[in-house]
Design an enzyme around this catalytic site. Structure first.
Site, PDB file in Angstrom:
ATOM      1  N   THR A 122       0.852  -1.185   0.000  1.00  0.00           N
ATOM      2  CA  THR A 122       0.000   0.000   0.000  1.00  0.00           C
ATOM      3  C   THR A 122       0.886   1.232   0.000  1.00  0.00           C
ATOM      4  OG1 THR A 122      -1.705  -1.199   1.151  1.00  0.00           O
ATOM      5  CG2 THR A 122      -1.801   1.200   1.300  1.00  0.00           C
ATOM      6  N   ARG A 154      -8.202  -9.484   3.650  1.00  0.00           N
ATOM      7  CA  ARG A 154      -8.417  -9.406   5.097  1.00  0.00           C
ATOM      8  C   ARG A 154      -7.608 -10.499   5.765  1.00  0.00           C
ATOM      9  NH1 ARG A 154     -14.399 -10.725   5.187  1.00  0.00           N
ATOM     10  NH2 ARG A 154     -13.552 -11.861   3.433  1.00  0.00           N
ATOM     11  N   CYS A 263      -3.763  -2.402   8.761  1.00  0.00           N
ATOM     12  CA  CYS A 263      -4.110  -1.566   7.609  1.00  0.00           C
ATOM     13  C   CYS A 263      -4.875  -0.294   7.964  1.00  0.00           C
ATOM     14  CB  CYS A 263      -4.913  -2.376   6.612  1.00  0.00           C
ATOM     15  SG  CYS A 263      -3.912  -3.555   5.731  1.00  0.00           S
TER      16      CYS A 263
HETATM   17  C1  UDX Z   1      -8.475  -4.651   6.127  1.00  0.00           C
HETATM   18  C2  UDX Z   1      -9.315  -4.563   4.838  1.00  0.00           C
HETATM   19  O1  UDX Z   1     -10.574  -5.216   5.033  1.00  0.00           O
HETATM   20  C3  UDX Z   1      -8.568  -5.138   3.684  1.00  0.00           C
HETATM   21  O2  UDX Z   1      -9.315  -4.992   2.496  1.00  0.00           O
HETATM   22  C4  UDX Z   1      -7.239  -4.408   3.560  1.00  0.00           C
HETATM   23  O3  UDX Z   1      -6.496  -4.859   2.477  1.00  0.00           O
HETATM   24  C5  UDX Z   1      -6.454  -4.533   4.856  1.00  0.00           C
HETATM   25  O4  UDX Z   1      -7.237  -4.025   5.922  1.00  0.00           O
HETATM   26  P1  UDX Z   1      -7.930  -6.456   7.990  1.00  0.00           P
HETATM   27  O5  UDX Z   1      -7.223  -5.351   8.696  1.00  0.00           O
HETATM   28  O6  UDX Z   1      -7.241  -7.761   7.861  1.00  0.00           O
HETATM   29  O7  UDX Z   1      -8.324  -6.006   6.493  1.00  0.00           O
HETATM   30  O8  UDX Z   1      -9.290  -6.753   8.778  1.00  0.00           O
HETATM   31  P2  UDX Z   1     -10.819  -6.378   8.687  1.00  0.00           P
HETATM   32  O9  UDX Z   1     -11.594  -7.628   8.709  1.00  0.00           O
HETATM   33  O10 UDX Z   1     -11.103  -5.424   7.612  1.00  0.00           O
HETATM   34  O11 UDX Z   1     -11.042  -5.674  10.121  1.00  0.00           O
HETATM   35  C6  UDX Z   1     -10.334  -4.504  10.498  1.00  0.00           C
HETATM   36  C7  UDX Z   1     -10.747  -4.032  11.862  1.00  0.00           C
HETATM   37  O12 UDX Z   1     -12.083  -3.530  11.841  1.00  0.00           O
HETATM   38  C8  UDX Z   1     -10.735  -5.102  12.944  1.00  0.00           C
HETATM   39  O13 UDX Z   1     -10.243  -4.525  14.133  1.00  0.00           O
HETATM   40  C9  UDX Z   1     -12.188  -5.483  13.081  1.00  0.00           C
HETATM   41  O14 UDX Z   1     -12.492  -6.005  14.350  1.00  0.00           O
HETATM   42  C10 UDX Z   1     -12.850  -4.161  12.835  1.00  0.00           C
HETATM   43  N1  UDX Z   1     -14.234  -4.285  12.331  1.00  0.00           N
HETATM   44  C11 UDX Z   1     -14.468  -4.790  11.087  1.00  0.00           C
HETATM   45  C12 UDX Z   1     -15.295  -3.854  13.118  1.00  0.00           C
HETATM   46  O15 UDX Z   1     -15.108  -3.380  14.255  1.00  0.00           O
HETATM   47  N2  UDX Z   1     -16.572  -3.924  12.617  1.00  0.00           N
HETATM   48  C13 UDX Z   1     -16.836  -4.414  11.381  1.00  0.00           C
HETATM   49  O16 UDX Z   1     -18.007  -4.446  11.002  1.00  0.00           O
HETATM   50  C14 UDX Z   1     -15.754  -4.868  10.590  1.00  0.00           C
END
Ligand code: UDX
Length: 440
Positions: A122, A154, A263
């Site tokens: 990124t 993710r 991320c």
């Molecule tokens: C994210 C993006 O989804 C992905 O496309 C990108 O390339 C990298 O960042 P990731 O960090 O692995 O992926 O996890 P993700 O499932 O997106 O969750 C990120 C954070 O948001 C976590 O702390 C999760 O608990 C939180 N979250 C996610 C929420 O609190 N509520 C939600 O509805 C979704």
């Protein structure tokens, strides 16, 4: 096709293994000799469901190899991906591009054939231009194109996300770049995954815009959850009620303790920095970052409230269930659990924690917390239990056993994995996010 993946971390390794699985010939390159040695032995540097099996199968099939030598690894490659880290630069939040540029320079110096260089890391808008300049300055006589191809993986679901993406974004400035990338992704294209071709700068911005938007969605619903608690509404139903509107969409509307991970925190900060550099403020994202930061500490205070307030907390014990920023990863980066634990220990609370995969990484980040080997060992003697990460193992806790072990039946569910009525019927003092209890 031959593909070289420079950087065998999370993104590089998952992408490399998936490309190999599609039938491409892939070399994963990393400077870290011990990482490469371990990969040769089938040991993964990260925890990601299905990765060890995928790597193993493709190594066995002869499509996936590892090396520490960039010059060797990129020889004959049609596409060379740069998938090294871009951490937040200390102080200003700008993405640190020194690894990306160092790799670009080395590629320029070692290039032995025509190739497309792809930034998968990124990277802020304009990085592709700089990579192109570095390659041109290296004096290489081979034809090259620099392309942006952001990842949207993710953690915990990365292989599925790679193989069945909502879309593939490719930012290219010429036909050479576009044609090679079309071949690289042909297997997915045949699966009808849409490929969006854009300019390079646009593609770089798409990645940041996507993550900032998702972070905004989460933060929005988190604030709605706070409001629900005040007005006596239920955030789960609010999420459903707005998510059924196709213009809004149901995903990323799960209220919780605030987003963390590798991320969203880093990329939102980097976007703010870009916006500042170009004198084009993104005030919504500014607010999202601030709201999310303060939420993590507020979650610690929520647990203190369940103990009867900060003044009554000293000397009490809390069991933290889950430490990683989300389930199915061992990643602790910017996990809300860090701020929750800190708030508790600052108030003189004794904290015991259990996490299925994250304890090793968590230990140095929360030295005052005792790590234990199973959830019930953490719960033993606790005055309150806080679920911080929604691992499956916490979804069917043995409440009778908890009542025997804990000093008090107090449960703070920061991920809303239980139904308030069920837990209260078992005699628990239960609090969660955005759902208040109203006596029938
Ligand atoms: C994210 C993006 O989804 C992905 O496309 C990108 O390339 C990298 O960042 P990731 O960090 O692995 O992926 O996890 P993700 O499932 O997106 O969750 C990120 C954070 O948001 C976590 O702390 C999760 O608990 C939180 N979250 C996610 C929420 O609190 N509520 C939600 O509805 C979704």
């Amino acid at each position: 096709m031959k593909i070289a993946m420079v950087g065998s971390g999370y993104v590089g390794l998952v992408s490399g293994a998936c490309f190999a699985d599609f039938g491409h010939d892939v070399v994963c390159i990393d400077k870290d000799q011990s990482k490469i040695d371990r990969l040769h032995d089938g040991v993964m540097p990260i925890y990601e469901p299905g990765l060890a099996e995928l790597v193993g199968a493709n190594v066995k099939a002869g499509r996936l190899t590892f090396t520490t030598s960039l010059a060797e690894g990129i020889k004959g490659a049609d596409a060379i991906f740069i998938a090294v880290g871009t951490p937040s630069r200390r102080g200003d939040g700008h993405a640190d591009l020194s690894f990306v540029y160092a790799v670009a320079k080395e590629i320029g110096e070692s290039l032995a054939n025509d190739a497309v260089i792809v930034t998968k890391s990124t990277v802020p808008v304009g990085t592709g231009d700089e990579v192109e300049r570095i390659l041109a300055d290296s004096g290489t006589s081979h034809r090259f194109a620099v392309v942006s191809n952001p990842e949207f993986l993710r953690e915990g679901a990365a292989i599925g996300d790679f193989k069945r993406p909502d879309r593939i974004v490719i930012g290219a400035e010429d036909d050479f770049g576009r044609d090679v990338m079309r071949e690289v992704y042909r297997p997915l294209f045949l699966n009808e995954s849409p490929i969006l071709f854009t300019g390079r700068r646009t593609s770089e911005l798409i990645k940041y815009a996507a993550n900032a938007f998702l972070a905004t969605k989460i933060t929005f619903i988190n604030e709605m959850a706070d409001l629900c608690e005040k007005v006596g509404a239920d955030v789960q139903d609010v999420s459903r009620g707005i998510g059924m509107d196709n213009r809004i969409g149901a995903k990323f509307l799960h209220a919780g303790p605030g987003y963390g991970g590798s991320c969203f925190p880093k990329d939102t900060l980097a976007l703010l920095k870009t916006a500042e550099d170009f004198d084009s403020p993104t005030r919504i994202v500014e607010a999202v970052v601030k709201v999310n930061d303060s939420r993590k500490r507020a979650m610690g205070r929520k647990v203190l409230d369940a103990l009867g307030g900060a003044d009554n907390a000293r000397g009490k014990k809390v069991a933290l269930l889950g430490l990683t920023f989300k389930p199915n990863t061992d990643d602790m980066r910017d996990s809300p659990a860090i701020a929750v634990a800190q708030t508790l220990t600052d108030a003189g609370v004794e904290v015991a924690a259990y996490d299925p995969e994250g304890m090793e990484q968590a230990r140095p980040l929360m030295p005052e917390v005792t790590m234990v080997e199973d959830p019930y060992a953490a719960i033993d003697g606790a005055h309150a239990i806080a679920i911080v990460t929604e691992w499956d193992v916490f979804r069917a806790l043995d409440f009778n056993r908890i009542k025997d072990l804990a000093k008090a039946p107090v449960l703070v569910d920061l991920r809303n994995i239980y139904r308030p009525d069920d837990v209260r019927a078992l005699g628990f003092d239960y609090s969660s996010i955005g759902r208040i209890f109203r006596e029938a």
